[in-house]
Design an enzyme around this catalytic site. Structure first.
Site, short mmCIF file in Angstrom:
data_model
loop_
_atom_site.label_atom_id
_atom_site.label_comp_id
_atom_site.label_asym_id
_atom_site.label_seq_id
_atom_site.Cartn_x
_atom_site.Cartn_y
_atom_site.Cartn_z
CB CYS A 246 10.90 3.23 7.12
SG CYS A 246 12.18 2.14 6.65
CB VAL A 247 6.11 4.74 8.29
CG1 VAL A 247 6.66 5.09 6.93
CG2 VAL A 247 5.47 3.39 8.28
#
Lengths: 430, 140
Positions: A246-247
Site C-alpha cells: 500500500c505504500v
C-alpha cells in the site's frame, strides 16, 4: 514450461447488462462483478460499497488514491487458474494457455492509510509518467464498513480487485485472440545442449516484504516467510505473484506490473538469440538483518547452482530494500556472476544527492527508473474518481500541495508507477 | 517470534511501547525525533552493540513519519563496520529529505504509529494484528 498468451485487443470499455467482449469492446456489468466480489467473506465483512467508474486515455480524469492495478486475464487451458492461492487453488500455473484483455485494467481505489497512495491522471503532464493513463480503466472505489481496521480493509480491497479482474477476464475465455505468443524456458540440461554458446542469464526478482501493508504474496504465501526460491518466468504471467503493498506509489509493483513484468518480457525476447534465459529467482526484502543475509545468501547460492553467467536484479521500494539490492549484487559479483541492477532514485529535487541508501563499488551496472523527488505540477482535472483530501499528506506532497483550483504541486513519487523499479515506465533510456 | 531475551527495541513510538513492552525490552524515548532515534542507535552500533533491523525500514519517508523503531542486541559484540555503514547511510538519507511543513491530525499520527509498529512486528515475526487488541488504533 511453456505458456501461450492470447492477447485480445480491447479498444473500448462500456458498462452494460452483461460481461462480454465483442468486436474489441469490453462490456462490463457492475452488478455481476459486484456479486462475484461479494461472494467472499472478507469483502462481505469489510466493504460497505463499491462504486464502479470508467476512465479512458485522454480524458480529464484523476484517479486517486490508487491501491492496485490488475490486468483482466483468464486461464483457458492447462493446470490451475488465475491468481493461485487467492482466487484459484494453489495448482502450479504458467503452462497451457491464458487469455489477456490487453488494454484494459481494473484499478482499486480507497484510502487505506492516509499518506501514501498514488495518483493516475488520464491526460495532461501527469499522464506521461504513469503507464495506467494508457489503459482503459475500470475503477472500483471501495468504501469500508464502519469500524473496519486498516489491515482488514487492505486485505478486503486486495481480494475485491483480484476477484473483479478474474471475473472480468472470464469474458475473454471463448474469444479468439488477436495475437498469440508462446513463452518457454528449458530444463537446465536441455538449455545447455540447445544454446551451448549463449550466456546463461537469470532474473533475481526482489519482492517488497517489510510488514503489514508492505507485503507481496506468492501462491497465497506472505513472501516475508519464504527463502529465496525458483520460479518459472511464465508463472508470474498467471498471477503467481500479487501485490499487497500500500505504500510508495511511484515504485511499488502493482499486480499489473507483476503480470507484465518487463524484465521477463525482454529476457524472453532475447532468449535463444543473445542469451539463454534460465529462470527467475524470487527473494524478499525483510527488515531483520539476519533475514536479509539469509535471503541474499540463498539467491546467490541458487544462481551459482544454476551456473548462471549473469543476473538482472530488480528492486521494490525505498531505503531498506537498497541494502538487499546491494547484497544481491555483491554476493553474485564476488562469485563471478555479472550483475545488472534496476532501481530508482531519491536524489533530491535537484537530483544532486546520492540516489540510494546503500552502495558498493561492485554495483557498476545500474539502470535507474528515474528520480522520485523530481518536482511536478499537475493541472486540475474535470473529474476526480476517489478523493483528494489526503493529497497534502501523501508521499511527494507537502503543505499546500493541493491548490484551491484543484491543481497539485508535488514530487514525482505521488504518481502511481512513475519510477517503477522493473523499468515499466518511461523515465529511463532504452 | 524472534529471541526476545537477546534484543531491545529503541523507539519513540507509543504504540510499540504499549503493545510490545510485555514481550520485549522496549526503550521508549517519548520526546525523541525520528532522527534522534537514528543517532542513538548509530552510537550504540559504533560502541559495539549489534544492529538487528534495518534503520530505514518501510517506504514511509523520513520527512513524513515521526516514528522510528530499531532493534539492537543486548550484548556487546564488537564494532561491525557494515552495520556502522548502514547507520551512517541512514542518517545521510534522512537528512536529504526536506521538512514538508504539514500539520498532521491525530488520525494521521496514529496511522504513522501503526505503520512503524507493523514493520517492527514483521521484522520480529510478532503477530501484529493480535497485538493490536490491546491498543487504541484507527478504524473507519
Amino acid at each position: 514450461m511453456k505458456l501461450e498468451l492470447g492477447f485480445i485487443k480491447i479498444n473500448d470499455v462500456q458498462f452494460s447488462n452483461e460481461c462480454a467482449v465483442k468486436d474489441g469492446i469490453l462490456y462490463v456489468n457492475p452488478e455481476d462483478v459486484k456479486a462475484f466480489v461479494y461472494d467472499h467473506d472478507d469483502c462481505k465483512a469489510y466493504i460497505k460499497s463499491i462504486n464502479f467508474d470508467i476512465a479512458k486515455p485522454g480524458e480529464s480524469v484523476r484517479i486517486t488514491p490508487v491501491k492496485d492495478v490488475i490486468e483482466p486475464r483468464v486461464k483457458v487451458e492447462g493446470p490451475g487458474g488465475l491468481f493461485p492461492g487467492f482466487v484459484a487453488n494453489v495448482d502450479t500455473v504458467g503452462s497451457g494457455r491464458t487469455h489477456v484483455l490487453k488494454g484494459a485494467a481494473v484499478v482499486t481505489a480507497g484510502k487505506i492509510v492516509g499518506f501514501q497512495e498514488g495518483i493516475i491522471d488520464m491526460s495532461g503532464p501527469g499522464a506521461q509518467y504513469t503507464p495506467f493513463s494508457k489503459t482503459l480503466n475500470i475503477v472500483m472505489v471501495c468504501e469500508p464498513v464502519e469500524g473496519t481496521k486498516q489491515h482488514d480493509y487492505e486485505r478486503a480491497v486486495r481480494y475485491a480487485g483480484l476477484r473483479a479482474a478474474s471475473f472480468i477476464g472470464g469474458a475473454g475465455k471463448a474469444v479468439e485472440p488477436d495475437e498469440v505468443k508462446t513463452y518457454e524456458t528449458l530444463g537446465i540440461k536441455e538449455g545447455i545442449e540447445k544454446y551451448p554458446n549463449l550466456p546463461r542469464v537469470g532474473y533475481i526478482h526482489m519482492l517488497q516484504t517489510q510488514g503489514l501493508l508492505h507485503d507481496t504474496y506468492v501462491y497465497g504465501v506472505d513472501a516475508k516467510k519464504i527463502v529465496a526460491t525458483l520460479l518459472n518466468p511464465t508463472e508470474t504471467m498467471d498471477g503467481a505473484i500479487l501485490s499487497g503493498n500500500c505504500v510508495s506509489a511511484c515504485d511499488k509493483n502493482t499486480t499489473y506490473h507483476h503480470l507484465n513484468n518487463p524484465v521477463v518480457a525482454e529476457l524472453f525476447e532475447e532468449h535463444g538469440k543473445s542469451l539463454n534465459y534460465v529462470c527467475n529467482i524470487i527473494t524478499n526484502e525483510n527488515v531483520y538483518l539476519a533475514d536479509k543475509q539469509r535471503s541474499s545468501d540463498w539467491a546467490a547460492k541458487l544462481a551459482k547452482l544454476l551456473d548462471l553467467d549473469a543476473v538482472l536484479v530488480s528492486e521494490e521500494g525505498f531505503g531498506n530494500p537498497d541494502a538487499d539490492l546491494i547484497m544481491n549484487c555483491v554476493k553474485n559479483e564476488k562469485q563471478g556472476i555479472k550483475t545488472v541492477l534496476i532501481t530508482d532514485e531519491y536524489a533530491g529535487q535537484d537530483g544532486k544527492s546520492q540516489g540510494l541508501a546503500d552502495s558498493d563499488p561492485l554495483a557498476d551496472a545500474v539502470v535507474t527508473g528515474g528520480n522520485a523527488n523530481m518536482p511536478i505540477v499537475l493541472p486540475p482535472m474535470d473529474k476526480v474518481i476517489g478523493m483528494l483530501d489526503y493529497v497534502d499528506y501523501c508521499s511527494g506532497g507537502h503543505a499546500g500541495s493541493l491548490r484551491p483550483d484543484g491543481s497539485i504541486e508535488a514530487e514525482l513519487q505521488i504518481i502511481t508507477g512513475a519510477t517503477n523499479e522493473m523499468g515499466f515506465n518511461c523515465m529511463s533510456a532504452r | 517470534m524472534k529471541l526476545p531475551h537477546r534484543i531491545r527495541i529503541i523507539t519513540n513510538n507509543p504504540l510499540v511501547n504499549t503493545v510490545l513492552s510485555d514481550w520485549y525490552k522496549v526503550e521508549f524515548h517519548e520526546d525523541a525525533s525520528y532522527r534522534d532515534i537514528l543517532v542513538m542507535v548509530r552510537d550504540m552500533v559504533y560502541n559495539g552493540y549489534e544492529l538487528m533491523t534495518h534503520p530505514m525500514a518501510g517506504s514511509v519517508k523520513p520527512n513524513e513519519t515521526m516514528y522510528k523503531s530499531i532493534v539492537v542486541g543486548t550484548d556487546l559484540i564488537g564494532t561491525n563496520l557494515e552495520h556502522c555503514n548502514l547507520m551512517m547511510n541512514a542518517l545521510i538519507t534522512c537528512d536529504k529529505f526536506k521538512p514538508l511543513g504539514v500539520v498532521y491530525s491525530d488520525y494521521h499520527i496514529k496511522d504513522f504509529q501503526l505503520i512503524d509498529y507493523t514493520l517492527l512486528c514483521g521484522a520480529l515475526d510478532f503477530d501484529a494484528i493480535a497485538g493490536l487488541s490491546k491498543a487504541n488504533v484507527n478504524s473507519y
